[in-house]
Structures are given as C-alpha cells and as structure tokens.
Design a protein around this motif. Structure first.
Motif, PDB file in Angstrom:
ATOM      1  N   LYS A  55      -5.678  -2.996  -7.682  1.00 60.36           N
ATOM      2  CA  LYS A  55      -7.117  -2.828  -7.522  1.00 60.36           C
ATOM      3  C   LYS A  55      -7.753  -3.945  -6.690  1.00 60.36           C
ATOM      4  CE  LYS A  55      -7.626  -0.358 -11.917  1.00 60.36           C
ATOM      5  NZ  LYS A  55      -8.310  -0.329 -13.233  1.00 60.36           N
ATOM      6  N   ASN A  56      -6.921  -4.802  -6.116  1.00 63.03           N
ATOM      7  CA  ASN A  56      -7.441  -5.898  -5.295  1.00 63.03           C
ATOM      8  C   ASN A  56      -8.235  -5.321  -4.113  1.00 63.03           C
ATOM      9  OD1 ASN A  56      -7.180  -7.877  -2.869  1.00 63.03           O
ATOM     10  ND2 ASN A  56      -6.628  -9.126  -4.651  1.00 63.03           N
ATOM     11  N   PRO A  57      -9.455  -5.827  -3.858  1.00 61.85           N
ATOM     12  CA  PRO A  57     -10.291  -5.278  -2.775  1.00 61.85           C
ATOM     13  C   PRO A  57      -9.615  -5.287  -1.414  1.00 61.85           C
ATOM     14  CG  PRO A  57     -11.566  -6.764  -4.171  1.00 61.85           C
ATOM     15  CD  PRO A  57     -10.140  -6.887  -4.609  1.00 61.85           C
ATOM     16  N   GLU A  58      -8.864  -6.377  -1.107  1.00 62.83           N
ATOM     17  CA  GLU A  58      -8.189  -6.450   0.190  1.00 62.83           C
ATOM     18  C   GLU A  58      -7.134  -5.357   0.323  1.00 62.83           C
ATOM     19  OE1 GLU A  58      -7.812 -10.739   2.007  1.00 62.83           O
ATOM     20  OE2 GLU A  58      -7.316 -10.855  -0.116  1.00 62.83           O
ATOM     21  N   LEU A  59      -6.430  -5.087  -0.785  1.00 62.38           N
ATOM     22  CA  LEU A  59      -5.397  -4.058  -0.746  1.00 62.38           C
ATOM     23  C   LEU A  59      -6.021  -2.665  -0.694  1.00 62.38           C
ATOM     24  CD1 LEU A  59      -2.398  -3.390  -0.850  1.00 62.38           C
ATOM     25  CD2 LEU A  59      -2.513  -3.484  -3.349  1.00 62.38           C
ATOM     26  N   CYS A  60      -7.091  -2.457  -1.470  1.00 63.31           N
ATOM     27  CA  CYS A  60      -7.738  -1.142  -1.494  1.00 63.31           C
ATOM     28  C   CYS A  60      -8.368  -0.795  -0.148  1.00 63.31           C
ATOM     29  CB  CYS A  60      -8.796  -1.105  -2.605  1.00 63.31           C
ATOM     30  SG  CYS A  60      -8.115  -1.183  -4.268  1.00 63.31           S
ATOM     31  N   SER A  61      -8.909  -1.801   0.531  1.00 63.35           N
ATOM     32  CA  SER A  61      -9.604  -1.540   1.797  1.00 63.35           C
ATOM     33  C   SER A  61      -8.660  -1.475   2.993  1.00 63.35           C
ATOM     34  CB  SER A  61     -10.661  -2.624   2.046  1.00 63.35           C
ATOM     35  OG  SER A  61     -10.053  -3.908   2.133  1.00 63.35           O
ATOM     36  N   PHE A  62      -7.390  -1.837   2.786  1.00 63.60           N
ATOM     37  CA  PHE A  62      -6.438  -1.842   3.903  1.00 63.60           C
ATOM     38  C   PHE A  62      -6.100  -0.406   4.315  1.00 63.60           C
ATOM     39  CE2 PHE A  62      -2.078  -1.619   5.515  1.00 63.60           C
ATOM     40  CZ  PHE A  62      -2.156  -2.490   6.593  1.00 63.60           C
ATOM     41  N   CYS A  63      -6.095  -0.173   5.612  1.00 64.28           N
ATOM     42  CA  CYS A  63      -5.715   1.132   6.159  1.00 64.28           C
ATOM     43  C   CYS A  63      -4.484   0.960   7.047  1.00 64.28           C
ATOM     44  CB  CYS A  63      -6.855   1.738   6.980  1.00 64.28           C
ATOM     45  SG  CYS A  63      -8.331   2.124   6.001  1.00 64.28           S
ATOM     46  N   LYS A  76       0.824  -1.211   0.000  1.00 64.29           N
ATOM     47  CA  LYS A  76       0.000   0.000   0.000  1.00 64.29           C
ATOM     48  C   LYS A  76       0.857   1.259   0.000  1.00 64.29           C
ATOM     49  CE  LYS A  76      -4.310   1.748   0.876  1.00 64.29           C
ATOM     50  NZ  LYS A  76      -5.587   1.334   0.319  1.00 64.29           N
ATOM     51  N   SER A  77       1.936   1.269   0.771  1.00 65.61           N
ATOM     52  CA  SER A  77       2.643   2.535   0.975  1.00 65.61           C
ATOM     53  C   SER A  77       4.129   2.521   0.649  1.00 65.61           C
ATOM     54  CB  SER A  77       2.470   2.984   2.435  1.00 65.61           C
ATOM     55  OG  SER A  77       2.970   1.986   3.325  1.00 65.61           O
ATOM     56  N   LYS A  78       4.698   1.361   0.347  1.00 61.92           N
ATOM     57  CA  LYS A  78       6.146   1.307   0.140  1.00 61.92           C
ATOM     58  C   LYS A  78       6.533   0.994  -1.309  1.00 61.92           C
ATOM     59  CE  LYS A  78       7.028   1.876   4.559  1.00 61.92           C
ATOM     60  NZ  LYS A  78       7.730   3.060   5.083  1.00 61.92           N
ATOM     61  N   VAL A  79       5.889  -0.010  -1.880  1.00 61.73           N
ATOM     62  CA  VAL A  79       6.298  -0.483  -3.204  1.00 61.73           C
ATOM     63  C   VAL A  79       5.752   0.438  -4.291  1.00 61.73           C
ATOM     64  CG1 VAL A  79       6.187  -2.393  -4.841  1.00 61.73           C
ATOM     65  CG2 VAL A  79       6.392  -2.855  -2.395  1.00 61.73           C
ATOM     66  N   LYS A  80       6.606   0.788  -5.244  1.00 58.66           N
ATOM     67  CA  LYS A  80       6.203   1.595  -6.390  1.00 58.66           C
ATOM     68  C   LYS A  80       6.239   0.732  -7.647  1.00 58.66           C
ATOM     69  CE  LYS A  80       8.271   5.734  -4.330  1.00 58.66           C
ATOM     70  NZ  LYS A  80       9.311   6.787  -4.487  1.00 58.66           N
ATOM     71  N   LYS A  81       5.395   1.097  -8.612  1.00 59.70           N
ATOM     72  CA  LYS A  81       5.355   0.321  -9.855  1.00 59.70           C
ATOM     73  C   LYS A  81       6.714   0.309 -10.550  1.00 59.70           C
ATOM     74  CE  LYS A  81       0.424   0.961 -10.865  1.00 59.70           C
ATOM     75  NZ  LYS A  81      -0.571   1.471 -11.836  1.00 59.70           N
ATOM     76  N   SER A  82       7.443   1.409 -10.413  1.00 60.53           N
ATOM     77  CA  SER A  82       8.741   1.515 -11.083  1.00 60.53           C
ATOM     78  C   SER A  82       9.774   0.548 -10.507  1.00 60.53           C
ATOM     79  CB  SER A  82       9.278   2.948 -10.961  1.00 60.53           C
ATOM     80  OG  SER A  82       9.414   3.311  -9.591  1.00 60.53           O
ATOM     81  N   GLU A  83       9.514   0.009  -9.295  1.00 58.95           N
ATOM     82  CA  GLU A  83      10.463  -0.911  -8.665  1.00 58.95           C
ATOM     83  C   GLU A  83      10.309  -2.339  -9.162  1.00 58.95           C
ATOM     84  OE1 GLU A  83      11.602  -0.022  -4.305  1.00 58.95           O
ATOM     85  OE2 GLU A  83       9.476   0.509  -4.441  1.00 58.95           O
ATOM     86  N   LEU A  84       9.196  -2.636  -9.834  1.00 59.17           N
ATOM     87  CA  LEU A  84       8.948  -4.007 -10.301  1.00 59.17           C
ATOM     88  C   LEU A  84       9.765  -4.281 -11.562  1.00 59.17           C
ATOM     89  CD1 LEU A  84       5.081  -4.157  -9.807  1.00 59.17           C
ATOM     90  CD2 LEU A  84       6.861  -4.909  -8.229  1.00 59.17           C
ATOM     91  N   PRO A  85      10.278  -5.505 -11.749  1.00 61.63           N
ATOM     92  CA  PRO A  85      10.238  -6.632 -10.814  1.00 61.63           C
ATOM     93  C   PRO A  85      11.125  -6.400  -9.592  1.00 61.63           C
ATOM     94  CG  PRO A  85      11.585  -7.184 -12.703  1.00 61.63           C
ATOM     95  CD  PRO A  85      10.984  -5.840 -12.999  1.00 61.63           C
ATOM     96  N   LEU A  86      10.668  -6.937  -8.445  1.00 59.42           N
ATOM     97  CA  LEU A  86      11.316  -6.711  -7.158  1.00 59.42           C
ATOM     98  C   LEU A  86      11.684  -8.057  -6.545  1.00 59.42           C
ATOM     99  CD1 LEU A  86      12.030  -4.637  -4.883  1.00 59.42           C
ATOM    100  CD2 LEU A  86       9.709  -4.976  -4.027  1.00 59.42           C
ATOM    101  N   GLU A 129      -4.123 -17.651  -3.263  1.00 55.49           N
ATOM    102  CA  GLU A 129      -5.346 -17.549  -2.462  1.00 55.49           C
ATOM    103  C   GLU A 129      -5.928 -16.135  -2.437  1.00 55.49           C
ATOM    104  OE1 GLU A 129      -4.731 -19.214   1.396  1.00 55.49           O
ATOM    105  OE2 GLU A 129      -3.687 -20.987   0.625  1.00 55.49           O
ATOM    106  N   HIS A 130      -5.064 -15.133  -2.593  1.00 54.81           N
ATOM    107  CA  HIS A 130      -5.542 -13.741  -2.500  1.00 54.81           C
ATOM    108  C   HIS A 130      -5.406 -12.958  -3.807  1.00 54.81           C
ATOM    109  CE1 HIS A 130      -5.889 -13.934   1.949  1.00 54.81           C
ATOM    110  NE2 HIS A 130      -4.840 -14.737   1.857  1.00 54.81           N
ATOM    111  N   ASN A 131      -4.648 -13.512  -4.765  1.00 58.14           N
ATOM    112  CA  ASN A 131      -4.441 -12.851  -6.065  1.00 58.14           C
ATOM    113  C   ASN A 131      -3.916 -11.424  -5.910  1.00 58.14           C
ATOM    114  OD1 ASN A 131      -5.396 -15.035  -7.680  1.00 58.14           O
ATOM    115  ND2 ASN A 131      -7.484 -14.482  -7.110  1.00 58.14           N
ATOM    116  N   LEU A 132      -3.029 -11.224  -4.938  1.00 57.86           N
ATOM    117  CA  LEU A 132      -2.494  -9.887  -4.699  1.00 57.86           C
ATOM    118  C   LEU A 132      -1.249  -9.608  -5.539  1.00 57.86           C
ATOM    119  CD1 LEU A 132      -2.979  -9.793  -0.855  1.00 57.86           C
ATOM    120  CD2 LEU A 132      -3.772  -8.005  -2.387  1.00 57.86           C
ATOM    121  N   VAL A 133      -0.422 -10.614  -5.732  1.00 62.25           N
ATOM    122  CA  VAL A 133       0.818 -10.428  -6.472  1.00 62.25           C
ATOM    123  C   VAL A 133       1.025 -11.615  -7.413  1.00 62.25           C
ATOM    124  CG1 VAL A 133       1.978  -9.074  -4.698  1.00 62.25           C
ATOM    125  CG2 VAL A 133       2.162 -11.566  -4.640  1.00 62.25           C
TER     126      VAL A 133
END
Length: 590
Positions: free
Chosen positions: A352-360, A280-290, A330-334
């Motif tokens: 856009k994963n719901p679990e990631l979007c809803s995480f605070c 949510k707050s650390k990884v940037k798209k430009s860092e992929l692949p990581l 199981e979560h389709n996050l990565v």
C-alpha cells in the motif's frame, strides 16, 4: 535505532540499590573512567531517572537520564553511552573518523561504511567485532554517533577498507538526542596532523563547490576548525530540505535534460524504476521470504528496459544490500532480514506504499525476447559462495600462538597455522639435530599436542604429525564469501545440502532437500524448477528446530535430478552435497 519516535513505557526515579548496580555496571563497561568521573555520571545525591522505552522496531531499551539528558542506554544487557556522555568524555570509546557529509547519512539511519572512514597517521583504533565504538568528524573530536564494530580492526585492514565498519545505534539529532536538551556538540580540537590536513582539504574543496557542509574560512583564522564543524553539524537539519528541493528541480527538467545527469545518477534512477516495477508486477506474496540475490536476478533484471543493463556497481549504492537498506529506511517499501547468517531476504513488502501504488509500468517496456517461455534461462548464472576452511585458536593451544599475539578465538587458515608453527619450531631451535624431518618436543608442545599417556613415551614428532595434531586440536570454522557481500565466518564444519528419500503412505517415495539456504539458494526456486523438470508435485515445509529454514519435498525418488540441478546449474561442489548415493539404480523402479 532511534531515527523514528519511540514509545515511553515508564519513567521512574532510580532506587538506591539500582543506582549502586548502575555505577558498578558503568565501571565494568568503561574501566577507563576514574572514580571522580564515575561519580559525575552516576551521582549519589542528584535525581537520576530510569526510562523504559520501545524503539519503533519493537526493541526494549532502558535509558538512564540525568539533568534531562539521557546519559546511557541499555540494549540486550549491553550498556552504551549517549552522545551527551561522549561530549563530556570523548575518549571513553575508540572512535572512527569520517567526513561531515557522511554524518547526514548516519542520522538518516545508515551505518558507517569503511570507504568513508578517514585513517589517521596512527592507524585505525583497535577493536574487536561487536565492541562499542564512536564516530566523529575530521574537524572535531566530539563524537556524533555511537554503535558497534561490524568487524575487527584486523579484518578491516585485510578487507582493504571495504564493507561495513560500524553498526550505528544512536546519533546526534536522532530521537534519543531529542529526548535531552538538544544541545549541539562542543568543539574539541583535532590533534592528529594527518586528520587536520584532511579537514583543511575538506574545507577548501567544500568552499570551491559552494556547499555549506564545511563552511568557508571565517575572519578568525584560529577558529577555522570550530566554524567548520559547527556549520557542518548545524546545517544537517537543513541539508535534507535542500537536497529535496534539488530533487524536485531535477524532476521538473528530467524530460528535457535526461542526459545531463551523471551516469551514477542515471543508474540510481534505473535501479529504483526496476525495483518498483519488480514489486508491482513480478513479486507475489506467496514468494516471500525472497532471497535478495534472487530478487535482483529473477525479477529486477527482467524489468530492465531494452537496450539498458542493470549494474549496481555503477550506482551510488555499489552493493545490493545498501540499495535495499535505502529502500527500507528511506522509502519504507520493503523489510529485509538476515534469516540465515550472512544471507539477506526480503520478508515483507508494503503493497500500500504510495510510491508503489502510483508507479506505472513504462509503456515502452517489453519483456526480453530471449526469455521466451523459460524465464530461468534469462537469469544470471548463479554463483556459489567461496568456502574457505578455517581453524580457531583454543585455550589449550594459546601458548603456541603467543608469539604472534593470536589469542583464544582467533581464526586462521591452514597455511597460516603451518607458518606460525614452523616459525615457533625454528625460533625455539626444536629441529632434531640428526634427522631434520623430526621435531623435538618441548614442554609447551607436550602440553598442547600430546595425550597424557604419551607424555613419557614421545620425545619427537614428524613435521606432518606436528601439523595434523595442531589442526585437529583447533576449533573447526569456515568462511562463506557470497558475491557482493562481506565474508561470513561460522564455527563448525560446513553444513552440507542434505538429500534424503523417505516413504509415505502406501510405500510412496518422496525426496527431501534441506540446508539450501546455507549456500544462498532459495528453496522456492528449487521447488518450482524441480516441479517443471520432473513433472511431479513439490511442497515446502518448515524445518523442525531450525528457525527460518525450509525443506523441499518432491514426489518420487528424484535424487538424480536434484543432484544434476545442484552440481550443474548451481555449481555446488560435490563434497557439499550429502545423499547423492540414494539415486535409484539403473533397471529398477523408482
């Protein structure tokens, strides 16, 4: 592979010539099948369909369907039997035995890990890496999964039964099974006494805990094994639902009974929280692949709440690779991919994963105080891979290793080669009668170690010459052991990190660094570190001819700084760094 729905491209009746080819392919792949059994699987008269499909990940697979049931599937020119075929011929493939609860993990897309394998009194089935194999449970010989061996039986034993055992391709209750008539496995009695004892113990323990994975003893004592396995397999469909209900109940009382969870459950929860926080707050798209190791050290560790420590070995996953595999399946996050052999990287994040979007981000979370401005200082110390030089047996040297049953392709350490050669010399009484430092040359040693011009000239060899000639004629290999990962064996010499200095326009110098990925070092991190260190711009380029590799280019002759970074911070041995001599000489301009 078939955990999710696949797309059917075509479904046609097989032609006569293709039927004959299929029969020949089945006979070649499974030589234990008799002619009658072969005719039953590939009959001459009955209708046999060829179905071409695309699995959910895009793999092209060919199915051979008889009486509505897929009997074989072909992937990358390799033929595999389905569970429907193995239920008719359970001994068609070497089988690994596991516990009924593990089957639920396999049907969810997990691979079979060696700690979950039950070893019978006869030992492990003999397989080589990549061989087709099956998986069954302690209470029933009927296979419930098909896959390939992740390592040879010898490697499984030497690893202390740790790591991945079987790469699972197809299971009972997956979409390929559902493509057929959806019958349940037959009950085939277990003949091995040790496995029977394990099954009985499993039933008793399950009965005490009140679970339904292994059913309690029924009225018919003779059918105890039958009832157990039927219950264990039939209840797989309901097990996920029951576990989901348990998780919901846990969430409801989590605030009040946080401490009631086991330490393992608490670590699982902390891992998942830090994982979402990092994405949510650390990884940037430009860092992929990581690199996965970098993701854990650089991002997840910094998201750990104050007063707590991430320790993946205290979780139920035990390894980072298994945790990320769960996050993917199981979560389709990565999406995790092995870009370099033995080195995993996160190549895609579902933002856009719901679990990631809803995480605070937790309100009480604070960045670690000791990090300050230099985030690199709070990362865990990089641990280079352990590198072991190995030697592969070639066809020319195979007669020398016959006595110890080492065939072509077997990989050995230098000390093992010396021991085997010494034993061979002593067994064949080849030590020179008067001078013990020499060895007499027999016809085998002559063919294996001497050049044609030496056949008539040499009758003896010194011990050191004997060993050096043997090693020089073997295939050079090496093993890389990354922390927390299974060892990786590669052919050839270790590819060193290559540092070169090139000239660009107006005679400007640039420093180029290649092959960082071989040692599990992420080029992005090195580029950022050097840019801050020498205050010069750096860029990444794809390496021509080397898929999924990048080189780091930084302005100026920075060989001195690059060498210091690799030798001191990354602790790469000097012999695996090429080009350190290109550093600018003292008193000269860079």
């Amino acid at each position: 592979m078939f955990t999710k729905a696949f797309r059917v491209k075509s479904n046609t009746v097989i032609k006569g010539s293709d039927r004959r080819k299929l029969k020949a392919d089945v006979s070649a792949a499974f030589p234990s099948l008799s002619a009658d059994h072969l005719n039953e699987l590939v009959p001459n008269k009955e209708e046999l369909n060829v179905v071409k499909i695309y699995a959910h990940k895009g793999d092209a697979v060919t199915l051979y369907v008889l009486h509505r049931n897929p009997m074989f599937f072909q992937l990358e020119k390799q033929l595999y039997p389905t569970v429907y075929t193995l239920w008719r011929y359970p001994d068609l493939l070497p089988a690994f035995t596991t516990w009924p609860p593990v089957v639920q993990k396999l049907t969810g897309g997990a691979d079979l890990m060696l700690p979950g394998v039950v070893v019978s009194s006869t030992g492990l089935p003999e397989v080589n890496q990549g061989d087709s194999c099956a998986v069954n449970v302690v209470s029933n010989r009927a296979p419930v999964a098909v896959g390939t061996a992740a390592m040879s039986s010898r490697e499984m034993r030497t690893s202390g039964m740790k790591g991945k055992g079987v790469n699972v391709l197809h299971t009972y209750m997956d979409q390929l099974w559902a493509f057929g008539d959806k019958t349940t496995p037959p009950v085939l009695p277990v003949t091995d006494p040790s496995v029977q004892a394990e099954a009985e113990m499993d039933r008793q323990e399950s009965g005490e805990e009140g679970t339904e994975i292994s059913v309690q003893e029924s009225e018919g004592q003779k059918n105890c094994g039958t009832t157990a396995v039927e219950s264990s397999l039939q209840n797989l469909q309901d097990l996920s639902l029951r576990e989901g209900e348990k998780e919901e109940d846990t969430e409801e009382v989590q605030g009040e009974q946080e401490d009631s969870r086991s330490p393992q459950e608490q670590m699982d929860s902390l891992l998942f929280q830090c994982f979402l926080h990092a994405l949510k707050s650390k990884v940037k798209k430009s860092e992929l692949p990581l690199l996965t190791g970098t993701f854990l050290r650089k991002h997840m560790a910094s998201c750990c709440p104050k007063g707590k420590n991430l320790d993946i070995k205290k979780s139920s996953y035990k390894k980072l690779s298994k945790f990320l595999q769960s996050m993917q399946k199981e979560h389709n996050l990565v999406r995790v991919k092995e870009l370099t052999k033995g080195v995993d990287s996160i190549v895609e994040v579902d933002w856009k994963n719901p679990e990631l979007c809803s995480f605070c981000v937790p309100e009480d979370w604070e960045p670690p105080e000791e990090c300050g401005e230099d985030r690199e200082s709070c990362e865990e110390v990089y641990k280079p891979p352990e590198i072991t030089l190995l030697y592969g047996v070639t066809s020319r040297l195979e007669p020398l290793f016959q006595d110890v049953q080492k065939k072509k392709g077997a990989v050995l350490q230098a000390s093992e080669v010396r021991s085997i050669i010494t034993e061979y010399v002593k067994k064949n009484e080849l030590v020179h009668d008067t001078n013990k430092s020499y060895v007499n040359i027999n016809p085998v040693l002559c063919d294996c170690l001497l050049e044609k011009s030496e056949y008539q000239e040499l009758e003896v060899l010194k011990w050191d010459d004997l060993f050096s000639r043997t090693l020089s004629r073997m295939q050079s290999c090496h093993q890389l052991l990354f922390p927390g990962q299974a060892p990786v064996v590669r052919k050839g010499q270790v590819e060193p990190i290559d540092i070169t200095v090139a000239s660009r326009g107006s005679n400007k110098k640039v420093t180029i660094i290649k092959n960082l990925e071989v040692f599990g070092i992420e080029p992005t991190v090195v580029a950022d570190t050097l840019q801050r260190l020498v205050q010069a711009s750096s860029v990444l380029h794809d390496v021509p001819g080397a898929k999924e590799r990048q080189l780091v280019q930084i302005q100026g002759n920075q060989v001195h700084h690059v060498g210091k970074l690799l030798l001191e911070q990354y602790q790469i041995p000097r012999k695996y760094i090429q080009g350190l001599d290109k550093a600018p000489k003292a008193g000269k301009k860079k």
